[in-house]
Enzyme design. Structure first.
Site, short mmCIF file in Angstrom:
data_model
loop_
_atom_site.label_atom_id
_atom_site.label_comp_id
_atom_site.label_asym_id
_atom_site.label_seq_id
_atom_site.Cartn_x
_atom_site.Cartn_y
_atom_site.Cartn_z
N TRP A 108 38.59 8.61 -1.14
CA TRP A 108 39.50 7.56 -1.72
C TRP A 108 39.07 6.26 -1.30
O TRP A 108 38.95 5.29 -1.79
CB TRP A 108 41.22 7.89 -1.59
CG TRP A 108 41.39 8.92 -2.67
CD1 TRP A 108 41.78 10.31 -2.17
CD2 TRP A 108 41.39 9.05 -3.96
NE1 TRP A 108 42.16 11.03 -3.36
CE2 TRP A 108 42.01 10.09 -4.49
CE3 TRP A 108 41.01 8.05 -5.03
CZ2 TRP A 108 41.99 10.39 -5.76
CZ3 TRP A 108 41.32 8.14 -6.35
CH2 TRP A 108 41.77 9.74 -6.67
N ASP A 178 46.37 2.10 1.19
CA ASP A 178 46.66 2.91 0.23
C ASP A 178 47.49 4.11 0.55
O ASP A 178 47.17 4.91 1.61
CB ASP A 178 45.17 3.35 -0.11
CG ASP A 178 45.36 4.47 -1.45
OD1 ASP A 178 46.52 5.00 -1.59
OD2 ASP A 178 44.21 4.81 -1.78
N LYS A 202 52.93 12.11 -6.35
CA LYS A 202 52.58 12.82 -5.33
C LYS A 202 53.90 13.21 -4.26
O LYS A 202 54.37 14.20 -4.25
CB LYS A 202 51.44 12.18 -4.37
CG LYS A 202 50.07 12.74 -5.14
CD LYS A 202 48.73 11.70 -4.56
CE LYS A 202 47.69 11.89 -5.53
NZ LYS A 202 46.84 11.06 -5.77
C1 LIG Z 1 45.81 10.11 -6.12
C2 LIG Z 1 45.22 9.00 -5.29
C3 LIG Z 1 44.82 7.86 -5.78
C4 LIG Z 1 44.53 7.41 -7.16
O1 LIG Z 1 45.57 7.61 -7.89
P1 LIG Z 1 45.66 7.37 -9.47
O2 LIG Z 1 47.30 7.31 -9.95
O3 LIG Z 1 44.91 8.55 -10.16
O4 LIG Z 1 45.13 5.95 -10.01
C5 LIG Z 1 44.24 6.90 -4.97
N1 LIG Z 1 44.20 7.13 -3.46
C6 LIG Z 1 44.83 8.09 -2.97
C7 LIG Z 1 44.75 8.20 -1.54
C8 LIG Z 1 45.21 9.18 -3.87
O5 LIG Z 1 45.62 10.07 -3.40
#
Ligand SMILES: *Cc1c(COP(=O)(O)O)cnc(C)c1O
Length: 365
Positions: A108, A178, A202
């Site tokens: 990521w 993030d 999530k």
């Molecule tokens: C799932 C995730 C993303 C991307 O999320 P989207 O909603 O698909 O754009 C980015 N960073 C991390 C750490 C993730 O787990």
């Protein structure tokens, strides 16, 4: 195979939602608050929806303990969208032109770095790629630049199962976090970062809404090319409604926040999450069949990755776990092996059932 509700769903995202939340949404779907319509069918600018929206912001501010000096934006496009949104809004603050630092601890953060390269210099501070992203590079090896606008890091690498135990100390540099896969899973000191972002799918509710928490003094520095919907300053001035927001996802996120408040908030869920993760990792560590390859100090409390030492058993493990009502344990294709995502909404009973299955499978293997 058909199942009865409730199986235990270990999907990495979209992921399991508390049953109470689903039931409430179901109960008020056709006639929300006596309006004779569902919440998804009313105007985002109506007073009824605005009340939902304000309450969502209020509850999120309470749960995350977000100071007033930070704006909360509810956007679309996910973390991937913000991989472009962040550089467009902040990179211009680089002292010698658009530039940002990236700490790469998994797939990521590397994705974020690559996207940012479209907008300026995306400097690699350190990477754990040569260690298969199973650890976090030591702090004294970080090559931080003096002219970068900010430092980007991923607080929980969802694919590798690597998590920062604490927010890194970076002095007065702007830190961009993030938190897509560990938002609201543990207490975080918001004042230590400039930007915190992640999608709802999530740890909160269904996909569709993306949370961006940004220090107010950082609004208004976007590049000229920034599309209006990606421009944080414009979004902040328009209550995140430059375009029609994902109203139903926002409503569902709101139910998720109420659920979390009812559990006792982030402090309580943090303890529960630690307990769940300990149970699973302790079992894996004493096993002769399963192994986790992540440096113990950095093991994710959200995404527990593990491998079967005899990989020829993978298919049997997946089909038998599924038959036992334990869904979505296959690891991300880039990592292989298995992954159990045990976000806030995964009850302890789910992890107990998983460990029991794994123990039983090992005995029979
Ligand atoms: C799932 C995730 C993303 C991307 O999320 P989207 O909603 O698909 O754009 C980015 N960073 C991390 C750490 C993730 O787990």
């Amino acid at each position: 195979m058909t199942f009865e509700r409730r199986i235990f769903n270990f999907s990495a995202g979209p992921s399991t939602v508390p049953e109470e939340v689903l039931k409430q949404a179901q109960a008020e779907l056709l006639n929300w608050h006596g309006l004779g319509t569902s919440v998804m069918e009313i105007s985002h600018r109506s007073k009824d929806f605005m009340a939902v929206y304000e309450e969502v912001l209020h509850d999120l501010r309470t749960l995350m303990n977000i100071p007033d000096s930070y704006e909360i934006l509810l956007l679309q496009g996910g973390g991937i969208g913000q991989n472009a949104g962040i550089p467009m809004n902040l990179m211009a603050l680089g002292k010698n032109g658009p530039k940002a630092d990236f700490l790469v601890t998994g797939i990521w953060s590397e994705k974020s770095r690559q996207e940012a390269e479209k907008y300026g210099v995306a400097h690699l501070v350190a990477s754990s790629a040569t260690e298969q992203f199973n650890t976090i590079p030591a702090r004294d090896s970080w090559d931080l630049s003096d002219d970068a606008a900010y430092l980007h890091y991923c607080s929980n690498e969802t694919i590798g199962g690597v998590e920062f135990p604490d927010t890194p100390e970076v002095g007065d540099r702007l830190l961009v976090a993030d938190i897509s896969s560990n938002i609201l899973s543990k207490e975080m000191d918001i004042s230590k970062g400039a930007v915190w972002f992640g999608g709802a799918q999530k740890n909160i509710g269904p996909s569709g809404v993306t949370i961006v928490v940004v220090r107010k003094d950082l609004l208004g520095h976007s590049m000229k090319i920034t599309p209006s919907i990606w421009d944080w300053g414009k979004q902040a001035a328009n209550q995140s409604m430059v375009n029609t927001p994902p109203t139903f996802s926002i409503y569902m996120a709101g139910l998720g926040f109420k659920w979390l408040l009812k559990q006792g908030g982030v402090k309580v869920i943090e303890q529960r999450n630690q307990e769940k993760a300990n149970l699973l990792y302790d079992f894996i560590d004493q096993s002769t069949l399963y192994e986790n390859r992540v440096n113990k100090v950095y093991r994710s409390r959200m995404n527990a990755t593990f491998f079967l030492r005899d990989e020829s058993l993978n298919d049997a493990f997946l089909s038998q776990s599924k038959a036992a009502g334990l869904l979505a344990l296959r690891g991300h294709k880039a990592a292989g092996g298995m992954r159990a995502s045990i976000y806030n909404a995964m009850p302890l009973e789910g992890v107990i059932a998983l460990v029991e299955f794994m123990r039983d499978f090992e005995r029979r293997a």
